[in-house]
Design a protein around this motif. Sequence first.
Motif, PDB file in Angstrom:
ATOM      1  N   PRO A 361       0.842  -1.172   0.017  1.00  0.00           N
ATOM      2  CA  PRO A 361       0.019   0.019  -0.068  1.00  0.00           C
ATOM      3  C   PRO A 361       0.968   1.191   0.069  1.00  0.00           C
ATOM      4  O   PRO A 361       0.413   2.273  -0.498  1.00  0.00           O
ATOM      5  CB  PRO A 361      -0.972  -0.142   1.365  1.00  0.00           C
ATOM      6  CG  PRO A 361       0.077  -1.116   1.926  1.00  0.00           C
ATOM      7  CD  PRO A 361       0.394  -2.171   1.272  1.00  0.00           C
ATOM      8  N   LEU A 362       2.007   1.311   0.622  1.00  0.00           N
ATOM      9  CA  LEU A 362       2.819   2.499   0.421  1.00  0.00           C
ATOM     10  C   LEU A 362       3.366   2.725  -1.079  1.00  0.00           C
ATOM     11  O   LEU A 362       3.525   3.698  -1.489  1.00  0.00           O
ATOM     12  CB  LEU A 362       4.281   2.110   1.274  1.00  0.00           C
ATOM     13  CG  LEU A 362       5.317   3.267   1.273  1.00  0.00           C
ATOM     14  CD1 LEU A 362       4.720   4.472   2.027  1.00  0.00           C
ATOM     15  CD2 LEU A 362       6.343   2.821   2.164  1.00  0.00           C
ATOM     16  N   PHE A 363       3.506   1.664  -1.856  1.00  0.00           N
ATOM     17  CA  PHE A 363       3.755   1.990  -3.240  1.00  0.00           C
ATOM     18  C   PHE A 363       2.643   2.828  -3.742  1.00  0.00           C
ATOM     19  O   PHE A 363       2.693   3.724  -4.488  1.00  0.00           O
ATOM     20  CB  PHE A 363       4.023   0.793  -3.877  1.00  0.00           C
ATOM     21  CG  PHE A 363       4.436   0.620  -5.295  1.00  0.00           C
ATOM     22  CD1 PHE A 363       5.542   0.688  -5.757  1.00  0.00           C
ATOM     23  CD2 PHE A 363       3.512   1.126  -6.413  1.00  0.00           C
ATOM     24  CE1 PHE A 363       6.051   0.828  -7.093  1.00  0.00           C
ATOM     25  CE2 PHE A 363       3.847   1.054  -7.773  1.00  0.00           C
ATOM     26  CZ  PHE A 363       5.069   0.803  -7.947  1.00  0.00           C
ATOM     27  N   GLN A 364       1.302   2.483  -3.426  1.00  0.00           N
ATOM     28  CA  GLN A 364       0.120   3.292  -3.905  1.00  0.00           C
ATOM     29  C   GLN A 364      -0.054   4.536  -3.379  1.00  0.00           C
ATOM     30  O   GLN A 364      -0.442   5.587  -4.117  1.00  0.00           O
ATOM     31  CB  GLN A 364      -1.087   2.518  -3.645  1.00  0.00           C
ATOM     32  CG  GLN A 364      -1.107   0.903  -4.482  1.00  0.00           C
ATOM     33  CD  GLN A 364      -2.088   0.165  -3.971  1.00  0.00           C
ATOM     34  OE1 GLN A 364      -3.425   0.660  -3.842  1.00  0.00           O
ATOM     35  NE2 GLN A 364      -2.151  -1.282  -3.793  1.00  0.00           N
ATOM     36  N   PHE A 365       0.653   4.723  -2.225  1.00  0.00           N
ATOM     37  CA  PHE A 365       0.311   5.899  -1.332  1.00  0.00           C
ATOM     38  C   PHE A 365       1.164   6.930  -2.049  1.00  0.00           C
ATOM     39  O   PHE A 365       0.965   8.043  -2.487  1.00  0.00           O
ATOM     40  CB  PHE A 365       0.745   5.833   0.062  1.00  0.00           C
ATOM     41  CG  PHE A 365       0.961   6.990   0.833  1.00  0.00           C
ATOM     42  CD1 PHE A 365      -0.302   7.705   1.220  1.00  0.00           C
ATOM     43  CD2 PHE A 365       2.303   7.598   1.094  1.00  0.00           C
ATOM     44  CE1 PHE A 365      -0.230   8.884   2.016  1.00  0.00           C
ATOM     45  CE2 PHE A 365       2.078   8.705   1.824  1.00  0.00           C
ATOM     46  CZ  PHE A 365       0.992   9.399   2.118  1.00  0.00           C
ATOM     47  N   VAL A 366       2.536   6.407  -2.389  1.00  0.00           N
ATOM     48  CA  VAL A 366       3.611   7.359  -3.194  1.00  0.00           C
ATOM     49  C   VAL A 366       2.967   7.663  -4.651  1.00  0.00           C
ATOM     50  O   VAL A 366       3.142   8.902  -5.250  1.00  0.00           O
ATOM     51  CB  VAL A 366       4.998   6.598  -3.297  1.00  0.00           C
ATOM     52  CG1 VAL A 366       5.954   7.539  -4.354  1.00  0.00           C
ATOM     53  CG2 VAL A 366       5.426   6.326  -1.950  1.00  0.00           C
TER      54      VAL A 366
END
Length: 419
Positions: A361-366
């Motif tokens: 989910p951090l990838f999508q947040f970035v």
Amino acid sequence: MAEDFWNAGKLAGESVVEALLVASAGVKLGWDGVMDKKGRQVVSQLCANAFVPALVFDKLCRSVTLQDVVTWWTLPLNVLASILGGGATGIGLAKLAKVEKAHHMTFLCASALGNLGNLPLVLVHAVCTSENTPFGAACEERGIAYVAFGMFVATLVQWSVANVLLAPPKPPVRHQCELSEWTARDAQPGGTTDEGAKEQEGEGSEKDALIERDEIEVEVPKADARPNVEEWKPMESIGEAQKQTRERQPYAGLLKQLLTPPVLATFLALFIGAVPALKGLLYGAGAPLAPLSNAIAVVGGGMVPSLLILLGSLLSEGPATSTLQKRTVVLIVGLRGAILPVMGMGFVALLKVGGCLPPDPLFQFVLLIQHTLPSAINLSTIATMHDHNALEMSSLLFYQYIAAIFFMPAFLTVYLKIL
């Protein structure tokens, strides 16, 4: 959970306020005359040729691997989509609102290019170091790697395309220097102009006869009385040489503008980072060239404060000194603050539905925050470096970063909720 959203939004707002506080030092230096026009030019050149290349190389080379180049391809694609979407929307709004022609390139660059460098790093750090972060262990390391990998497309565009678009229009070049009638006639012994040829032809026989009878004296013109023709020749040859150079190498000047130090640093970092043997020379335990990589990191550390101080010094003259119309400022603030984030959520949703995103989910947040940023501070650096529309660009940045204090925390909260 709602409290976590509020804390994340608060941290995002604090990061923007922190940047404005650093820029206030530049305002003070501008008021004191320390950062005058000449000083801003020097700092701009330092940023473009030393600080920015060093930071880009260090962050990107340190974090990227060959596997990352293969699996993280949606990060540069997302950045490219953000740039193209912002640019296309900006062109449409500029035509609709009839933005002044002199500011078209400034408006286009401010619409298309967001702060995809230091501000996302600050946001990732703020979210990952907060209590009860939703992104798990090693959040900050992963987040910085994601941001650094996505930076290279923005760096390429900012320091190549934007560097060309923000340059002032070149004045017309004179390729030939014409001498006047009297200069051509007097400077060339025995030479005549076309208009005086017939007159001299008629008088020639009469003068020759008088000279033979010694009734008139022949006056030899002094050397120092003649116009110096040699002074004109280099100017003519330079124009001809420039013309021949353009014919032989039509893209030489454009290539030099595109391959700026930050762009070259980006390519070099990607190459070294993708080759483990080369990367091991600079980074990791026992790296033999660790002092070199540490020195590069130290130089790169000067980028953020230098850019912010430069922005503040430009703002010390006040946004009212620019020639921008109010509707132009409002359009840019609304576009980058509200319209592009909504467009970005739609694009990331399409990537997710298509199965193009990793499960982190951090990838999508970035990916999402790449669409939620004010214009890049580097644009102010480039405009100042060219000494063209620098006040207009700094005014756009000033109002955007003020508005970002309210826009960014709101969208950050939405992103954390949908993830």
